[in-house]
Design a protein around this motif. Structure first.
Motif, mmCIF file in Angstrom:
data_model
loop_
_atom_site.group_PDB
_atom_site.id
_atom_site.type_symbol
_atom_site.label_atom_id
_atom_site.label_comp_id
_atom_site.label_asym_id
_atom_site.label_seq_id
_atom_site.Cartn_x
_atom_site.Cartn_y
_atom_site.Cartn_z
ATOM 1 N N TYR A 50 17.083 -6.460 -5.391
ATOM 2 C CA TYR A 50 17.876 -5.637 -4.478
ATOM 3 C C TYR A 50 17.233 -4.256 -4.312
ATOM 4 O O TYR A 50 17.125 -3.732 -3.196
ATOM 5 N N LEU A 51 16.786 -3.686 -5.425
ATOM 6 C CA LEU A 51 16.127 -2.378 -5.383
ATOM 7 C C LEU A 51 14.852 -2.435 -4.554
ATOM 8 O O LEU A 51 14.616 -1.564 -3.698
ATOM 9 N N VAL A 52 14.031 -3.440 -4.781
ATOM 10 C CA VAL A 52 12.761 -3.553 -4.061
ATOM 11 C C VAL A 52 13.002 -3.715 -2.567
ATOM 12 O O VAL A 52 12.335 -3.073 -1.740
ATOM 13 N N ALA A 53 13.959 -4.553 -2.200
ATOM 14 C CA ALA A 53 14.284 -4.724 -0.776
ATOM 15 C C ALA A 53 14.753 -3.415 -0.163
ATOM 16 O O ALA A 53 14.364 -3.058 0.976
ATOM 17 N N ALA A 54 15.568 -2.667 -0.903
ATOM 18 C CA ALA A 54 16.051 -1.377 -0.402
ATOM 19 C C ALA A 54 14.898 -0.373 -0.261
ATOM 20 O O ALA A 54 14.832 0.374 0.727
ATOM 21 N N LEU A 55 14.004 -0.354 -1.247
ATOM 22 C CA LEU A 55 12.856 0.555 -1.176
ATOM 23 C C LEU A 55 12.016 0.271 0.076
ATOM 24 O O LEU A 55 11.571 1.186 0.772
ATOM 25 N N LYS A 56 11.794 -1.014 0.349
ATOM 26 C CA LYS A 56 10.986 -1.382 1.498
ATOM 27 C C LYS A 56 11.677 -0.970 2.811
ATOM 28 O O LYS A 56 11.026 -0.494 3.747
ATOM 29 N N THR A 57 12.986 -1.133 2.864
ATOM 30 C CA THR A 57 13.728 -0.761 4.068
ATOM 31 C C THR A 57 13.740 0.748 4.248
ATOM 32 O O THR A 57 13.531 1.256 5.358
ATOM 33 N N VAL A 58 13.981 1.455 3.178
ATOM 34 C CA VAL A 58 13.990 2.925 3.232
ATOM 35 C C VAL A 58 12.628 3.446 3.641
ATOM 36 O O VAL A 58 12.521 4.364 4.459
ATOM 37 N N ASP A 111 0.806 -1.227 0.000
ATOM 38 C CA ASP A 111 0.000 0.000 0.000
ATOM 39 C C ASP A 111 0.833 1.268 0.000
ATOM 40 O O ASP A 111 0.397 2.301 -0.495
ATOM 41 N N TRP A 112 2.034 1.206 0.537
ATOM 42 C CA TRP A 112 2.804 2.440 0.659
ATOM 43 C C TRP A 112 3.707 2.709 -0.528
ATOM 44 O O TRP A 112 4.605 3.523 -0.470
ATOM 45 N N PHE A 113 3.474 2.000 -1.633
ATOM 46 C CA PHE A 113 4.099 2.339 -2.921
ATOM 47 C C PHE A 113 2.985 2.603 -3.931
ATOM 48 O O PHE A 113 2.063 1.790 -4.076
ATOM 49 N N ILE A 114 3.083 3.728 -4.627
ATOM 50 C CA ILE A 114 2.079 4.064 -5.640
ATOM 51 C C ILE A 114 2.797 4.339 -6.956
ATOM 52 O O ILE A 114 3.667 5.229 -7.028
ATOM 53 N N GLN A 160 9.721 3.765 -14.967
ATOM 54 C CA GLN A 160 8.611 3.657 -14.030
ATOM 55 C C GLN A 160 8.885 4.584 -12.846
ATOM 56 O O GLN A 160 9.972 4.541 -12.263
ATOM 57 N N THR A 161 7.898 5.415 -12.505
ATOM 58 C CA THR A 161 8.051 6.340 -11.385
ATOM 59 C C THR A 161 7.158 5.888 -10.238
ATOM 60 O O THR A 161 5.969 5.639 -10.430
ATOM 61 N N VAL A 162 7.762 5.774 -9.050
ATOM 62 C CA VAL A 162 7.078 5.214 -7.884
ATOM 63 C C VAL A 162 7.125 6.208 -6.728
ATOM 64 O O VAL A 162 8.198 6.734 -6.394
ATOM 65 N N GLU A 163 5.982 6.451 -6.134
ATOM 66 C CA GLU A 163 5.926 7.289 -4.934
ATOM 67 C C GLU A 163 6.036 6.417 -3.690
ATOM 68 O O GLU A 163 5.381 5.374 -3.589
ATOM 69 N N LEU A 164 6.871 6.837 -2.748
ATOM 70 C CA LEU A 164 6.931 6.211 -1.437
ATOM 71 C C LEU A 164 6.043 7.048 -0.527
ATOM 72 O O LEU A 164 6.414 8.164 -0.136
ATOM 73 N N VAL A 165 4.871 6.541 -0.242
ATOM 74 C CA VAL A 165 3.854 7.319 0.467
ATOM 75 C C VAL A 165 4.397 7.801 1.812
ATOM 76 O O VAL A 165 4.930 7.017 2.614
ATOM 77 N N GLY A 166 4.281 9.113 2.013
ATOM 78 C CA GLY A 166 4.716 9.703 3.272
ATOM 79 C C GLY A 166 6.174 10.105 3.311
ATOM 80 O O GLY A 166 6.635 10.656 4.323
#
Length: 425
Positions: A414-422, A347-350, A364-370
């Protein structure tokens, strides 16, 4: 396997037989494809193959590079080929600057024309997209009150030339606001259709936006524009090399692009296309001896120029041809789908990029909600050696992720894991 070997043999006959160089690196890549086919079966697009492709690039160790939309990197073959040409030029400067490489320059033009499915007489070898846009904007004889339509997602290098060369003459620049997440090509075409008036003379549009990677329906817009007698100029900086493009089918009058992004050529090279009819409307930006050449070559007549980089573009086209245009396009869309699937249920990626393959590709452009995108981007750089780009315009507040053939699914993981951690941090 027989058909695969036949495909490879034909590929090598086409690519290496007409290559500017035929170094061991190109042959090694082809031979390795046979080995991979023997080891992994006949499936064409497997990760081992793309790991091999990635190994041909010279990115800094540990860097995960997702910023190809800003600037690409050269594979080792292109780097070495360009160095070879540079040493050759410096070995006998006057010979190779003026005359000895004429056939090689024309070979590069032929390769570019073949990629686009057009005549060599419609292709000029220039420096970048910006130069091409200035060539068009400075040439057209428009009257006060006549109009140019530009989308609200145009790059500054595609908008400013029109402003500089035409606005002071009283020509009107009209902005067409595009939906951020259109549901169909027709929705985009309709926005341009609604903006047309009897005074509209040019539609200047980006093929793939640098903001959120939206892919515009150039073919449909060109067809619609030509029904009204309107010229169409296309900024192809983010599309050339990302997927297959047949300019005859697209139907635009002008197309300009930088080859140092998705074609992985040396920096400072570009390709310019104009139909033979549209060329008559253009005047060279720079003039010297040969300015009156009736062919499209008059637009690349700089007298002295960096020919090693021009021939390096030819090497980049050879590298692309060996892998295959269809395979490259398929890979880009595979990575796009893989990335979107990895983040689909979080939910926190749009995603701020249309999902349809008709409306987006390798950006692809992704918002990290908040989270503020610039801060998240800095965290990715500092903590994970991930290079992408934050996009704040158009209320995006997103990270622009450029997916190229040197990216693997492991890189995306690796990118997805980093995005989730960040995001969690």
């Amino acid at each position: 396997m027989t058909s695969r070997r036949k495909w490879l043999a034909n590929s090598l006959a086409t690519v290496v037989g007409t290559a500017l160089l035929a170094p061991a690196d190109l042959l090694a890549l082809a031979e390795a494809e046979i080995n991979l086919a023997n080891q992994l079966g006949t499936k064409e697009d497997n990760e081992a193959y793309w790991e091999l492709v990635k190994s041909q690039f010279v990115l800094e160790k540990g860097l995960r590079y997702f910023n190809n939309g800003s600037l690409g990197t050269c594979p080792e073959y292109v780097f070495q080929a360009t160095e070879h040409f540079r040493r050759t030029l410096d070995g006998f400067p006057s010979r190779y600057m003026w005359g000895a490489w004429d056939d090689q320059k024309e070979a590069v033009r032929e390769k570019a024309a073949e990629m686009f499915g057009v005549s060599t007489e419609t292709i000029a070898l220039i420096h970048n997209t910006t130069e091409g846009m200035n060539l068009i904007a400075s040439s057209l004889k428009l009257a006060p009150g006549e109009e140019i339509l530009l989308s609200n997602h145009e790059h500054s290098s595609a908008r400013i030339p029109w402003k500089y060369w035409q606005e002071e003459k009283g020509v009107v620049l009209k902005t067409v606001d595009l939906p951020l997440l259109p549901e169909s090509k027709e929705e985009i075409v309709a926005r341009f259709q609604e903006a047309i008036t009897p005074k509209t003379r040019v539609i200047s549009l980006v093929h793939v936006t640098n903001t959120n990677g939206m892919r515009l329906p150039v073919k449909e817009i060109s067809e619609m524009a030509h029904e009204h007698g309107i010229l169409v100029a296309v900024d192809g900086a983010q599309s050339m090399g990302m997927f297959q493009i047949n300019l005859t089918e697209l139907g635009c009058d002008f197309f300009t692009s930088s080859s140092h992004k998705w074609l992985f050529s040396p920096k400072g090279m570009g390709i310019f296309y104009a139909t033979e009819a549209a060329q008559k409307l253009l005047k060279p930006l720079i003039v010297c001896r040969g300015y009156d050449d009736p062919s499209i070559r008059r637009f690349e007549n700089y007298n002295t120029r960096n020919l090693p980089e021009l021939l390096g573009l030819g090497a980049a086209l050879d590298f692309r041809n060996l892998i295959g245009q269809e395979k490259i396009e398929r890979r880009i869309y595979t990575l796009k789908t893989y990335l979107r699937e990895q983040l689909a249920d979080v939910d926190w990626f749009i995603f701020k990029t249309p999902a349809s393959n008709d409306l987006s590709a390798g950006i692809q452009t992704v918002e990290l909600v908040g989270r503020e995108a610039d801060e998240a981007n800095q965290d990715l750089t500092d903590s994970y050696q991930i290079d992408c780009r934050h996009m704040m315009s158009h209320s995006l507040n997103g990270l622009r992720i450029s997916l190229a053939i040197f990216n693997t699914k492991a890189d995306v993981d690796y990118l997805v894991a980093a995005l989730k951690t960040v995001q969690a941090g």
